[in-house]
Write a protein that holds these residues in place. Sequence first.
Motif, mmCIF file in Angstrom:
data_model
loop_
_atom_site.group_PDB
_atom_site.id
_atom_site.type_symbol
_atom_site.label_atom_id
_atom_site.label_comp_id
_atom_site.label_asym_id
_atom_site.label_seq_id
_atom_site.Cartn_x
_atom_site.Cartn_y
_atom_site.Cartn_z
ATOM 1 N N THR A 262 -34.227 -77.138 -30.945
ATOM 2 C CA THR A 262 -33.034 -77.638 -31.626
ATOM 3 C C THR A 262 -33.345 -78.045 -33.074
ATOM 4 O OG1 THR A 262 -33.377 -79.891 -30.797
ATOM 5 C CG2 THR A 262 -31.984 -78.444 -29.465
ATOM 6 N N ALA A 263 -34.636 -78.129 -33.404
ATOM 7 C CA ALA A 263 -34.990 -78.377 -34.818
ATOM 8 C C ALA A 263 -34.941 -77.044 -35.563
ATOM 9 C CB ALA A 263 -36.385 -78.989 -34.917
ATOM 10 N N ARG A 264 -34.277 -77.024 -36.694
ATOM 11 C CA ARG A 264 -34.008 -75.757 -37.388
ATOM 12 C C ARG A 264 -35.275 -74.973 -37.696
ATOM 13 N NH1 ARG A 264 -31.789 -77.339 -42.160
ATOM 14 N NH2 ARG A 264 -29.976 -78.102 -41.047
ATOM 15 N N GLU A 265 -36.312 -75.687 -38.156
ATOM 16 C CA GLU A 265 -37.530 -74.998 -38.597
ATOM 17 C C GLU A 265 -38.319 -74.379 -37.449
ATOM 18 O OE1 GLU A 265 -36.673 -78.041 -39.268
ATOM 19 O OE2 GLU A 265 -36.229 -78.020 -41.415
ATOM 20 N N ILE A 266 -38.198 -74.972 -36.281
ATOM 21 C CA ILE A 266 -39.077 -74.545 -35.183
ATOM 22 C C ILE A 266 -38.650 -73.179 -34.641
ATOM 23 C CG2 ILE A 266 -39.823 -75.107 -32.822
ATOM 24 C CD1 ILE A 266 -39.912 -78.034 -33.680
ATOM 25 N N GLN A 267 -39.604 -72.249 -34.650
ATOM 26 C CA GLN A 267 -39.334 -70.880 -34.220
ATOM 27 C C GLN A 267 -39.817 -70.620 -32.797
ATOM 28 O OE1 GLN A 267 -37.686 -68.655 -36.312
ATOM 29 N NE2 GLN A 267 -37.431 -70.537 -37.496
ATOM 30 N N ALA A 268 -40.792 -71.407 -32.355
ATOM 31 C CA ALA A 268 -41.322 -71.207 -31.008
ATOM 32 C C ALA A 268 -41.889 -72.513 -30.481
ATOM 33 C CB ALA A 268 -42.408 -70.132 -31.015
ATOM 34 N N VAL A 280 -54.063 -73.908 -16.035
ATOM 35 C CA VAL A 280 -53.088 -74.319 -17.046
ATOM 36 C C VAL A 280 -51.894 -73.370 -16.993
ATOM 37 C CG1 VAL A 280 -52.679 -74.768 -19.498
ATOM 38 C CG2 VAL A 280 -54.960 -75.136 -18.526
ATOM 39 N N ARG A 281 -50.730 -73.950 -16.716
ATOM 40 C CA ARG A 281 -49.499 -73.155 -16.756
ATOM 41 C C ARG A 281 -48.937 -73.232 -18.153
ATOM 42 N NH1 ARG A 281 -46.699 -75.226 -11.892
ATOM 43 N NH2 ARG A 281 -45.189 -76.049 -13.343
ATOM 44 N N VAL A 282 -48.688 -72.073 -18.730
ATOM 45 C CA VAL A 282 -48.228 -72.024 -20.116
ATOM 46 C C VAL A 282 -46.799 -71.483 -20.141
ATOM 47 C CG1 VAL A 282 -48.726 -71.141 -22.425
ATOM 48 C CG2 VAL A 282 -50.608 -71.549 -20.826
ATOM 49 N N SER A 283 -45.867 -72.282 -20.662
ATOM 50 C CA SER A 283 -44.474 -71.839 -20.826
ATOM 51 C C SER A 283 -44.199 -71.704 -22.311
ATOM 52 C CB SER A 283 -43.505 -72.871 -20.260
ATOM 53 O OG SER A 283 -43.500 -72.839 -18.875
ATOM 54 N N MET A 284 -43.436 -70.691 -22.666
ATOM 55 C CA MET A 284 -43.125 -70.478 -24.087
ATOM 56 C C MET A 284 -41.638 -70.149 -24.272
ATOM 57 S SD MET A 284 -46.451 -68.125 -24.937
ATOM 58 C CE MET A 284 -46.041 -67.054 -23.567
ATOM 59 N N ARG A 285 -41.091 -70.598 -25.373
ATOM 60 C CA ARG A 285 -39.718 -70.260 -25.763
ATOM 61 C C ARG A 285 -39.731 -69.923 -27.238
ATOM 62 N NH1 ARG A 285 -39.757 -70.730 -21.128
ATOM 63 N NH2 ARG A 285 -38.334 -71.802 -19.729
ATOM 64 N N SER A 286 -38.771 -69.091 -27.662
ATOM 65 C CA SER A 286 -38.737 -68.732 -29.079
ATOM 66 C C SER A 286 -37.320 -68.418 -29.513
ATOM 67 C CB SER A 286 -39.638 -67.528 -29.345
ATOM 68 O OG SER A 286 -39.113 -66.397 -28.661
ATOM 69 N N ARG A 305 -38.355 -61.793 -24.131
ATOM 70 C CA ARG A 305 -38.776 -62.014 -25.518
ATOM 71 C C ARG A 305 -38.718 -63.500 -25.909
ATOM 72 N NH1 ARG A 305 -35.797 -58.777 -30.173
ATOM 73 N NH2 ARG A 305 -34.052 -59.941 -29.297
ATOM 74 N N ASN A 306 -37.639 -64.176 -25.516
ATOM 75 C CA ASN A 306 -37.453 -65.578 -25.920
ATOM 76 C C ASN A 306 -37.850 -66.611 -24.862
ATOM 77 O OD1 ASN A 306 -34.441 -64.540 -27.599
ATOM 78 N ND2 ASN A 306 -36.428 -64.920 -28.531
ATOM 79 N N ALA A 307 -38.333 -66.164 -23.708
ATOM 80 C CA ALA A 307 -38.730 -67.110 -22.645
ATOM 81 C C ALA A 307 -39.754 -66.425 -21.763
ATOM 82 C CB ALA A 307 -37.518 -67.532 -21.817
ATOM 83 N N ALA A 308 -40.972 -66.917 -21.787
ATOM 84 C CA ALA A 308 -42.011 -66.244 -21.003
ATOM 85 C C ALA A 308 -43.075 -67.251 -20.601
ATOM 86 C CB ALA A 308 -42.628 -65.105 -21.815
ATOM 87 N N GLY A 309 -43.939 -66.820 -19.687
ATOM 88 C CA GLY A 309 -44.965 -67.749 -19.223
ATOM 89 C C GLY A 309 -46.128 -67.046 -18.559
ATOM 90 N N PHE A 310 -47.194 -67.772 -18.341
ATOM 91 C CA PHE A 310 -48.375 -67.260 -17.638
ATOM 92 C C PHE A 310 -49.226 -68.437 -17.200
ATOM 93 C CE2 PHE A 310 -49.444 -67.483 -22.107
ATOM 94 C CZ PHE A 310 -50.737 -67.997 -22.137
ATOM 95 N N THR A 311 -50.190 -68.159 -16.335
ATOM 96 C CA THR A 311 -51.113 -69.197 -15.867
ATOM 97 C C THR A 311 -52.533 -68.714 -16.110
ATOM 98 O OG1 THR A 311 -49.533 -69.922 -14.192
ATOM 99 C CG2 THR A 311 -51.828 -70.545 -13.841
ATOM 100 N N VAL A 312 -53.365 -69.583 -16.667
ATOM 101 C CA VAL A 312 -54.776 -69.229 -16.920
ATOM 102 C C VAL A 312 -55.684 -70.362 -16.415
ATOM 103 C CG1 VAL A 312 -54.626 -67.642 -18.882
ATOM 104 C CG2 VAL A 312 -54.476 -70.103 -19.294
ATOM 105 N N PRO A 313 -56.943 -70.040 -16.129
ATOM 106 C CA PRO A 313 -57.863 -71.112 -15.753
ATOM 107 C C PRO A 313 -58.093 -72.047 -16.944
ATOM 108 C CG PRO A 313 -58.791 -68.926 -15.285
ATOM 109 C CD PRO A 313 -57.582 -68.710 -16.132
#
Length: 342
Positions: A262-268, A280-286, A305-313
């Motif tokens: 919701t902050a204008r500058e933030i792209q991801a 570590v579960r990693v969630s991403m939005r963009s 493209r705008n919502a994805a995720g993965f899990t890594v050790p």
Amino acid sequence: MSEMTTSSRSRVLAGPDVFERICEEILRRERFLLTSHARPDGDSIGSQLAMAYALDALGKQVRLVNADAAPDHYREFPGLDRIEIAERCDAEADALIVMECSDLTRTGVSGLEGHYIINIDHHAGNRMYGALNWFDESAAACGEMVFDLIRALGVSLTREIATHIYLAILTDTGSFHHSNITPRTFDICRQTVEAGVNPAAMARRVFDSNSFGKLKLIGALLNAMELTDNGHLAVLAIDDDMLAACGCTHNDTEGVINLPLTAREIQAVVFFKVVASGDVRVSMRSKYDVDVRLVASEHGGGGHRNAAGFTVPGPLAEVRPQIIARLGKAIAEGMHRQEDDE
Ligand code: AMP
Ligand code: MN
């Protein structure tokens, strides 16, 4: 498989007859098992339950099984108590309908391999693991696909079905924020509203149902948020101490990842969650063309493209700088393209 060349979006990329075949196979089979991905979200729950009510209407036997319970605020939606929670399922069925899963392991439920599988999904990179695979990356939610199927099966749009279709779309579009929305998305929503869905009430139930503990957690997470890449990337991380201090569980982190956007500058935004196993579960939005799915796919995950995720050790300290650097690149590329478009 053909490339997408027509406006009849339902059948492309999945073989020309798959939609009709799915209808035929559903109509001639009796006992169905429905499942979706572990840690279910609104689209997985909505798709699964809309499908269940449609199969009820056709007089079929239906069982639903998921690896994990739905987040609390979905519990009052119709039919949630029908979903069995199990790590393994040996139920007999004439067909297993898997929704929202690019791979059968995404269900988190074992014992499903031997079934006649109908795979319905909109995640890029679907592994086509079913006897019938209907994959449509252009669908804004799996619920859009389930809507098509339900109508093709001749089932009318009851209030329960409409509620679950709307829930699927509302949540998977990030409450109508993501770039996967089409006129068709609104056309389906219009039909669900005509069938009795109240959009204001739905938004309140889904988005305004936080506990005080969750509000505290949001405060703590945003307070500790790190900004990198000239303020274009927001980094959130949660640990058990933070959860305990707010009286929360990992379920309470749902949706928090969208707030920094919701902050204008933030792209991801990237959200690191260390789980009990130490993974570590990693969630991403963009926003716009910043492609976080590509980053997820490089680490064995997936999404959109705008919502994805993965899990890594773990440990987190090792993972964190690598992912931040990779997202910095994704932002530089996506923002560049955005400027080109303007
Ligand atoms: P989340 O950040 O968990 O809400 O997930 C965002 C999107 O990424 C959803 O469409 C998920 O289905 C997808 N996703 C998350 N984790 C994984 C994973 N490990 N493998 C494949 N897709 C994932
Ligand atoms: Mn989805």
